[in-house]
Scaffold this active site. Structure first.
Site, PDB file in Angstrom:
ATOM      1  N   ASP A  48      15.652  27.946   1.164  1.00  0.00           N
ATOM      2  CA  ASP A  48      14.393  27.488   0.591  1.00  0.00           C
ATOM      3  C   ASP A  48      13.412  28.652   0.475  1.00  0.00           C
ATOM      4  O   ASP A  48      13.103  29.309   1.469  1.00  0.00           O
ATOM      5  CB  ASP A  48      13.801  26.395   1.483  1.00  0.00           C
ATOM      6  CG  ASP A  48      12.483  25.866   0.964  1.00  0.00           C
ATOM      7  OD1 ASP A  48      12.495  24.851   0.241  1.00  0.00           O
ATOM      8  OD2 ASP A  48      11.430  26.461   1.281  1.00  0.00           O
ATOM      9  N   TYR A  53       5.924  32.852  -1.505  1.00  0.00           N
ATOM     10  CA  TYR A  53       6.512  33.581  -0.387  1.00  0.00           C
ATOM     11  C   TYR A  53       6.787  35.040  -0.751  1.00  0.00           C
ATOM     12  O   TYR A  53       7.031  35.869   0.125  1.00  0.00           O
ATOM     13  CB  TYR A  53       7.837  32.951   0.060  1.00  0.00           C
ATOM     14  CG  TYR A  53       7.753  31.528   0.549  1.00  0.00           C
ATOM     15  CD1 TYR A  53       6.530  30.883   0.747  1.00  0.00           C
ATOM     16  CD2 TYR A  53       8.918  30.814   0.807  1.00  0.00           C
ATOM     17  CE1 TYR A  53       6.480  29.580   1.183  1.00  0.00           C
ATOM     18  CE2 TYR A  53       8.875  29.509   1.258  1.00  0.00           C
ATOM     19  CZ  TYR A  53       7.644  28.889   1.435  1.00  0.00           C
ATOM     20  OH  TYR A  53       7.614  27.587   1.867  1.00  0.00           O
ATOM     21  N   LYS A  82       9.779  27.089  -5.583  1.00  0.00           N
ATOM     22  CA  LYS A  82       8.594  26.278  -5.840  1.00  0.00           C
ATOM     23  C   LYS A  82       7.599  27.010  -6.732  1.00  0.00           C
ATOM     24  O   LYS A  82       7.442  28.236  -6.641  1.00  0.00           O
ATOM     25  CB  LYS A  82       7.892  25.925  -4.517  1.00  0.00           C
ATOM     26  CG  LYS A  82       8.818  25.383  -3.444  1.00  0.00           C
ATOM     27  CD  LYS A  82       8.084  25.095  -2.158  1.00  0.00           C
ATOM     28  CE  LYS A  82       9.042  24.909  -1.006  1.00  0.00           C
ATOM     29  NZ  LYS A  82       9.605  26.171  -0.509  1.00  0.00           N
ATOM     30  N   HIS A 114       4.640  23.146  -5.685  1.00  0.00           N
ATOM     31  CA  HIS A 114       4.410  23.480  -4.283  1.00  0.00           C
ATOM     32  C   HIS A 114       3.205  22.764  -3.683  1.00  0.00           C
ATOM     33  O   HIS A 114       3.173  22.467  -2.483  1.00  0.00           O
ATOM     34  CB  HIS A 114       4.212  25.000  -4.150  1.00  0.00           C
ATOM     35  CG  HIS A 114       4.481  25.535  -2.780  1.00  0.00           C
ATOM     36  ND1 HIS A 114       4.764  26.852  -2.543  1.00  0.00           N
ATOM     37  CD2 HIS A 114       4.526  24.947  -1.553  1.00  0.00           C
ATOM     38  CE1 HIS A 114       4.959  27.049  -1.244  1.00  0.00           C
ATOM     39  NE2 HIS A 114       4.810  25.900  -0.623  1.00  0.00           N
ATOM     40  N   ARG A 251      18.436  33.297  16.653  1.00  0.00           N
ATOM     41  CA  ARG A 251      17.646  32.075  16.507  1.00  0.00           C
ATOM     42  C   ARG A 251      18.113  31.255  15.308  1.00  0.00           C
ATOM     43  O   ARG A 251      18.141  30.022  15.363  1.00  0.00           O
ATOM     44  CB  ARG A 251      16.160  32.438  16.355  1.00  0.00           C
ATOM     45  CG  ARG A 251      15.219  31.237  16.401  1.00  0.00           C
ATOM     46  CD  ARG A 251      15.273  30.486  17.710  1.00  0.00           C
ATOM     47  NE  ARG A 251      15.048  31.347  18.860  1.00  0.00           N
ATOM     48  CZ  ARG A 251      13.841  31.743  19.267  1.00  0.00           C
ATOM     49  NH1 ARG A 251      12.757  31.354  18.629  1.00  0.00           N
ATOM     50  NH2 ARG A 251      13.721  32.512  20.335  1.00  0.00           N
TER      51      ARG A 251
END
Length: 288
Positions: A48, A53, A82, A114, A251
């Site tokens: 995504d 971004y 988006k 978005h 992670r």
């Protein structure tokens, strides 16, 4: 999708993985490639991104480079991007085209509006509604020729979503919003269920604040998992797709281990009882 990843069926007939890698704040070619490599190795098949971004190009290049390494093709992954608020309205067509160009993947599996507002307009300005409609018409055109396999929205309130459903030719496939035990979004989830829109979560960890919540930590201790895994499991156990984000390979892998355990009914109930409407991210409720 490769490896039969757990998924949800969209109203387009396509399947979207329940687990995806969120890339908010993931910047730079090296960090992006490292995170994508770890995600693919851990079984993630959904990624995504967004125009705001500023990493669409890095994500596209990382997938081009890494899919062959993992024995995968473009068809094996689900990519979401988006439309930025600055492109809302008259600039939507160009914004869509630029996302496609930056990703350079041939098509986008899911493209979202978005934000319900427009950059530079006051939140209460009714021009926001007209711009949303113009943006959606642009998304519908890209959907019609296959460049966007599915289209949807992000950060829409029930009012924004009802407005869109009244006016659209192509109904949204997905609504992506903040969702975690303290923000259960009951009205939105109900509306999505009634209208065939997939409800998707972001900020499942409450921007990190919920990792130290006593109820979350008690559930994690009880099942031998991390607080992050418990919060993600709380969502996917309800059939809600999640998009955990991290630039750290260990992670990323840890967050991906959410399909090999179940939370008890008691833990699910205690977590759900935390719902108090608390938002840790953006609040779209004032956008006209």
């Amino acid at each position: 999708m490769a490896d039969q990843q757990p998924s949800v069926l969209l109203n387009t007939g396509a399947r979207m993985p329940l687990l995806g890698l969120g890339t908010f704040r993931l910047r730079g070619a090296e960090d992006t490639e490292r995170a994508v490599d770890a995600a693919l190795a851990a079984g993630y098949r959904s990624f995504d991104t967004a125009a705001v971004y500023r990493n669409e190009a890095e994500l596209g290049r990382a997938l081009h480079a890494l899919l062959p390494k993992h024995g995968l093709t473009r068809a094996d992954v689900f990519v979401t991007s988006k439309l930025g608020p600055r492109d809302q309205g008259p600039g939507a067509g160009e914004g869509c085209a630029q996302s496609l160009e930056r990703l350079a993947l041939g098509y986008v599996d899911l493209y979202l509006v978005h934000w319900p507002g427009t950059q530079g307009l006051p939140v209460g300005d009714r021009l926001n509604a007209g711009n949303r409609a113009e943006s959606w018409a642009a998304l519908e055109r890209f959907h019609a020729d296959g460049r966007f396999r599915a289209i949807g929205v992000s950060n829409y309130t029930p009012g924004h979503l009802r407005e869109l459903l009244r006016e659209c030719r192509v109904p949204p496939a997905v609504l992506q919003v903040e969702f975690h035990p303290k923000l259960a979004q009951g009205e939105l989830r109900g509306l999505c269920g009634e209208t065939g829109v997939c409800f998707q979560a972001y900020s499942s960890l409450g921007a990190g604040a919920l990792l130290s919540d006593p109820v979350v930590r008690a559930a994690a201790a009880g099942c031998g998992r991390t607080p992050a895994q418990v919060l993600l499991r709380w969502a996917v156990q309800q059939g809600v797709p999640v998009l955990p984000k991290s630039s750290q390979p260990e992670r990323v892998a840890e967050n991906g281990r959410v399909f090999d355990f179940h939370l008890s009914e008691e833990d699910m109930g205690r977590l759900s009882a935390l719902d108090c409407g608390e938002k840790y991210c953006w609040d779209p409720s004032a956008v006209a």
